[in-house]
Scaffold this active site. Sequence first.
Site, PDB file in Angstrom:
ATOM      1  N   ASN A 166      15.672  37.013  39.107  1.00 37.83           N
ATOM      2  CA  ASN A 166      16.062  37.578  37.819  1.00 37.83           C
ATOM      3  C   ASN A 166      15.774  39.070  37.774  1.00 37.83           C
ATOM      4  O   ASN A 166      14.795  39.537  38.369  1.00 37.83           O
ATOM      5  CB  ASN A 166      15.323  36.878  36.679  1.00 37.83           C
ATOM      6  CG  ASN A 166      15.788  35.449  36.470  1.00 37.83           C
ATOM      7  OD1 ASN A 166      16.791  35.036  37.043  1.00 37.83           O
ATOM      8  ND2 ASN A 166      15.055  34.693  35.668  1.00 37.83           N
TER       9      ASN A 166
ATOM     10  N   ASP B 271      22.346  31.926  38.261  1.00 41.08           N
ATOM     11  CA  ASP B 271      22.532  32.304  39.658  1.00 41.08           C
ATOM     12  C   ASP B 271      23.204  31.189  40.444  1.00 41.08           C
ATOM     13  O   ASP B 271      23.511  30.118  39.915  1.00 41.08           O
ATOM     14  CB  ASP B 271      21.191  32.680  40.290  1.00 41.08           C
ATOM     15  CG  ASP B 271      20.098  31.649  40.037  1.00 41.08           C
ATOM     16  OD1 ASP B 271      20.418  30.446  39.971  1.00 41.08           O
ATOM     17  OD2 ASP B 271      18.925  32.045  39.903  1.00 41.08           O
TER      18      ASP B 271
ATOM     19  N   ASN C   6      40.633  46.614  40.770  1.00 48.94           N
ATOM     20  CA  ASN C   6      41.238  47.694  39.999  1.00 48.94           C
ATOM     21  C   ASN C   6      40.309  48.891  39.817  1.00 48.94           C
ATOM     22  O   ASN C   6      40.742  50.032  39.827  1.00 48.94           O
ATOM     23  CB  ASN C   6      41.658  47.172  38.624  1.00 48.94           C
ATOM     24  CG  ASN C   6      42.221  48.274  37.739  1.00 48.94           C
ATOM     25  OD1 ASN C   6      43.271  48.833  38.029  1.00 48.94           O
ATOM     26  ND2 ASN C   6      41.510  48.598  36.658  1.00 48.94           N
TER      27      ASN C   6
ATOM     28  N   ARG D 187      40.568  34.707  42.291  1.00 48.60           N
ATOM     29  CA  ARG D 187      41.163  35.070  41.004  1.00 48.60           C
ATOM     30  C   ARG D 187      41.090  36.585  40.906  1.00 48.60           C
ATOM     31  O   ARG D 187      40.008  37.182  40.970  1.00 48.60           O
ATOM     32  CB  ARG D 187      40.401  34.411  39.853  1.00 48.60           C
ATOM     33  CG  ARG D 187      40.953  34.764  38.460  1.00 48.60           C
ATOM     34  CD  ARG D 187      40.241  35.956  37.858  1.00 48.60           C
ATOM     35  NE  ARG D 187      40.610  36.191  36.451  1.00 48.60           N
ATOM     36  CZ  ARG D 187      40.184  37.218  35.733  1.00 48.60           C
ATOM     37  NH1 ARG D 187      39.373  38.106  36.262  1.00 48.60           N
ATOM     38  NH2 ARG D 187      40.546  37.363  34.483  1.00 48.60           N
TER      39      ARG D 187
ATOM     40  N   ASP E 211      41.355  40.046  39.046  1.00 44.68           N
ATOM     41  CA  ASP E 211      41.230  40.607  37.706  1.00 44.68           C
ATOM     42  C   ASP E 211      42.269  41.703  37.480  1.00 44.68           C
ATOM     43  O   ASP E 211      42.582  42.487  38.388  1.00 44.68           O
ATOM     44  CB  ASP E 211      39.818  41.192  37.556  1.00 44.68           C
ATOM     45  CG  ASP E 211      39.548  41.739  36.171  1.00 44.68           C
ATOM     46  OD1 ASP E 211      39.610  40.951  35.202  1.00 44.68           O
ATOM     47  OD2 ASP E 211      39.267  42.946  36.054  1.00 44.68           O
TER      48      ASP E 211
ATOM     49  N   GLU F 296      45.284  37.766  36.755  1.00 41.07           N
ATOM     50  CA  GLU F 296      45.215  37.854  35.294  1.00 41.07           C
ATOM     51  C   GLU F 296      46.217  38.887  34.799  1.00 41.07           C
ATOM     52  O   GLU F 296      46.014  40.088  34.942  1.00 41.07           O
ATOM     53  CB  GLU F 296      43.800  38.258  34.862  1.00 41.07           C
ATOM     54  CG  GLU F 296      43.663  38.455  33.363  1.00 41.07           C
ATOM     55  CD  GLU F 296      42.582  39.453  32.981  1.00 41.07           C
ATOM     56  OE1 GLU F 296      42.086  39.373  31.848  1.00 41.07           O
ATOM     57  OE2 GLU F 296      42.244  40.342  33.808  1.00 41.07           O
TER      58      GLU F 296
ATOM     59  N   HIS G  18      36.678  33.777  29.062  1.00 37.30           N
ATOM     60  CA  HIS G  18      35.639  34.743  28.750  1.00 37.30           C
ATOM     61  C   HIS G  18      36.143  35.937  27.951  1.00 37.30           C
ATOM     62  O   HIS G  18      35.325  36.757  27.508  1.00 37.30           O
ATOM     63  CB  HIS G  18      34.991  35.235  30.046  1.00 37.30           C
ATOM     64  CG  HIS G  18      35.955  35.869  30.996  1.00 37.30           C
ATOM     65  ND1 HIS G  18      37.006  35.174  31.563  1.00 37.30           N
ATOM     66  CD2 HIS G  18      36.046  37.128  31.482  1.00 37.30           C
ATOM     67  CE1 HIS G  18      37.694  35.981  32.349  1.00 37.30           C
ATOM     68  NE2 HIS G  18      37.132  37.178  32.314  1.00 37.30           N
ATOM     69  N   ASP G  19      37.450  36.064  27.763  1.00 31.18           N
ATOM     70  CA  ASP G  19      38.005  37.195  27.030  1.00 31.18           C
ATOM     71  C   ASP G  19      38.584  36.808  25.670  1.00 31.18           C
ATOM     72  O   ASP G  19      39.193  37.656  25.010  1.00 31.18           O
ATOM     73  CB  ASP G  19      39.097  37.871  27.867  1.00 31.18           C
ATOM     74  CG  ASP G  19      38.543  38.627  29.052  1.00 31.18           C
ATOM     75  OD1 ASP G  19      37.436  39.180  28.927  1.00 31.18           O
ATOM     76  OD2 ASP G  19      39.193  38.655  30.110  1.00 31.18           O
TER      77      ASP G  19
ATOM     78  N   ASP H 274      33.917  38.405  22.947  1.00 30.12           N
ATOM     79  CA  ASP H 274      33.031  38.990  23.950  1.00 30.12           C
ATOM     80  C   ASP H 274      31.964  39.830  23.239  1.00 30.12           C
ATOM     81  O   ASP H 274      32.294  40.686  22.415  1.00 30.12           O
ATOM     82  CB  ASP H 274      33.896  39.849  24.865  1.00 30.12           C
ATOM     83  CG  ASP H 274      33.119  40.751  25.800  1.00 30.12           C
ATOM     84  OD1 ASP H 274      31.907  40.583  25.940  1.00 30.12           O
ATOM     85  OD2 ASP H 274      33.761  41.641  26.391  1.00 30.12           O
TER      86      ASP H 274
END
Length: 735
Positions: free
Chosen positions: A66, A91, A180, A275, A277, A305, A375-376, A420
């Site tokens: 952590n 994790d 990106n 995946r 982004d 995406e 998550h978006d 988010d």
Amino acid sequence: MKVKKLHVFLLSIILSLAICLPLLGFRLTTAFASTDVDVDNSASFSTDVIYQIMTDRFCDGDSSNNPTGAIYDNNQWGSSSRNNRLYHGGDWRGIINKIQDGYLTGLGVTALWISSPVENISLLDPADNSETWTSTSYHGYWAKDYFRTNPYFGTMNEFQELIDVAHANNIKIVIDFAPNHTSTTSNFDETWNTSRYPLDGALYRDGELLGTVHTDAENNYFNHEGWIEDWDSLESIQYQTMYGLADLNHMNPTIDQYMKDAADLWLDMGVDGIRVDAVKHMSFGWQKNWVSNIYENHSTFVFGEWFSGGIVPDSDMSYFANESGMSLLDFNFANATRNAIGSLSGTMYDVHNSIEGTAANFEQVNNQVTFIDNHDMSRFMTLANNSSSSVDTAYVLQLTQRGVPAIYYGSEQYLTGSADPDNRKDMPSFNKTTNAYKIISKLAPMRKSNPALAYGTYTSRWINNDVYVYERQFGDSVVLVAINRNTSSSYDITNLFTNLPAGTYQDALGGLKNGSPLTVMAGGSVPHYKLGAGVCAVWAYNAASESSPIIGSVDPLMGIVGNKVTITGRGFGNSVGTVAFGTANASVVDWSDSRITVIVPNVKAGRYAVTVTNSKGVESGAYPNFKVLTNSQVAYRFIVNNATTSWGQSVYLVGGVSELGNWTPTLAIGPMYNHTSSIAEYPTWFFDVSVPANTKIEFKYVKIDGSGNVVWESGANHIVETDSTNGQITVNWQN
């Protein structure tokens, strides 16, 4: 067989014998228990169900890794007081634990999409000029070094262990990958004159600094176009920065090779899928070149995406899905489902229209990745005003429709969150008794056992604003689904017909949504059926065999001569037959009744129909639109000066190779761009294109208006001789 693959294979056998004997027995008695259900098929995900995990929020299996200091919130796991912009401690060890304790295997998912594993920045990012809140890279989207792991998730050895344990339990691993951009370079400073973030978007390669944004004048590793000015312009969103993130210049040969090598690094470890982004924010030409390079070296599943707020695909999205070589996250399906079942702002007709629209515009709909939340966006539970019944209904729809379903971690536990980062809270529990968990565990395995769900056609059988009855069929296998979103009104379903054989069928959900048996008469008619309030039911027929070969999917649908391609479906037989690309037979690598691997034959570049002929001489129907590229790809920037246009005209590129349309104006590349100050401004135009490497290419530019009228350049053809790395060619328009 590589040593690593042998290790995974032996580990799989040992664990299967030790702890999975009931599962093994089921697979041996399943009608289509064959190679397409095995984890080693990483090219095709049509029969899989993906579980999306935000690694930092799922399970803290090793507290020793952590973070310390200001980037870490050490309050109790799941506490409402936790700062969701900081690291929480989840994790890879935690994911391993939840595979081994049966939570994920019991859920029935067969692929895990985890946060980007690469090293991210480890400092607080000031968010605005007032600095009233700060954020960290817990999400994995602020990369620093793509060749090292995020130390708060684990080491390279632990990542390898995660892959091995997942594979031993017949689960694939998909990594999030964000090529990106790196990290923040300037926050709310659109002039780009200063950098408020200390690392300034720094990019490292295995510990060695390559460069930062404000020291980039010589290397040109980054784009320097300021913030996105027009979110409706592909040119703006591809070459300008999102929210101050350091935007990488993929046309730079060093960056291009960096991203190719990075993808190879993770895939060589055994990763099954990527995946990607923000594919909408990178040039199409560079991405096609990058994906083609991946397919030369790996049989893998790649999906991107492309954010969309609509319920049917637009032309740019459709073009990308059909031409880039990668699948997409199905935002249109998500939006239609969220409207119809979540917020109730839409109807079941919207879902039907979305499915029909995607089928009409996409060449391969079964490989698009469906979801109901991620998550978006807000959690489905929050969108549905805390109605767990609506979440359950949405999962019945998603898991029985076309495409590859992706489940967002925690939504099976009815986790809430409006936006988010509050839609990224800690996994609340690992309760196997929620209705959503049970529904997923019932339907996910059906996508392996019944090919109608993985590959089947779609037919709407009965629909109104609240009710949706539809059928999926592949060969003789049929699944009929009935959904009533209305929790207070029942409906009389009359004049219903189905291709289910005559007989009485039990609800495959086992009554989890109060479904009851269905009787089908001879000829496919269904007697009056009352679909109760909020009821969902699934009735299925799984054919024992197919008399002729039927292709369900070809993966990937793009490649060069010599690439491996996976063909899945049913009825291929267990004796080797032939596979043809057009009229050219392909070399067969392996063959089973449900999966074939072949080598793309030596044919000219272009589009080909793929057919399978079994050992008895019975031929399948044609699976269209496999794209054979000329050879290995590179990305070239084409620039033309002094191309003045009339109102309504745009400039396009066409040439003598398949990648440039083979001189066919309707297949020309463009429209080209002309508003990027650091590259080209009107009357100069530019476009980044994937073209064959080490090839002499003749080309010209054309002007095309909205009515399709074409004006060609005069003079001789332009010529470019491409290299093995990215390049650029600039010419003047020939009047």
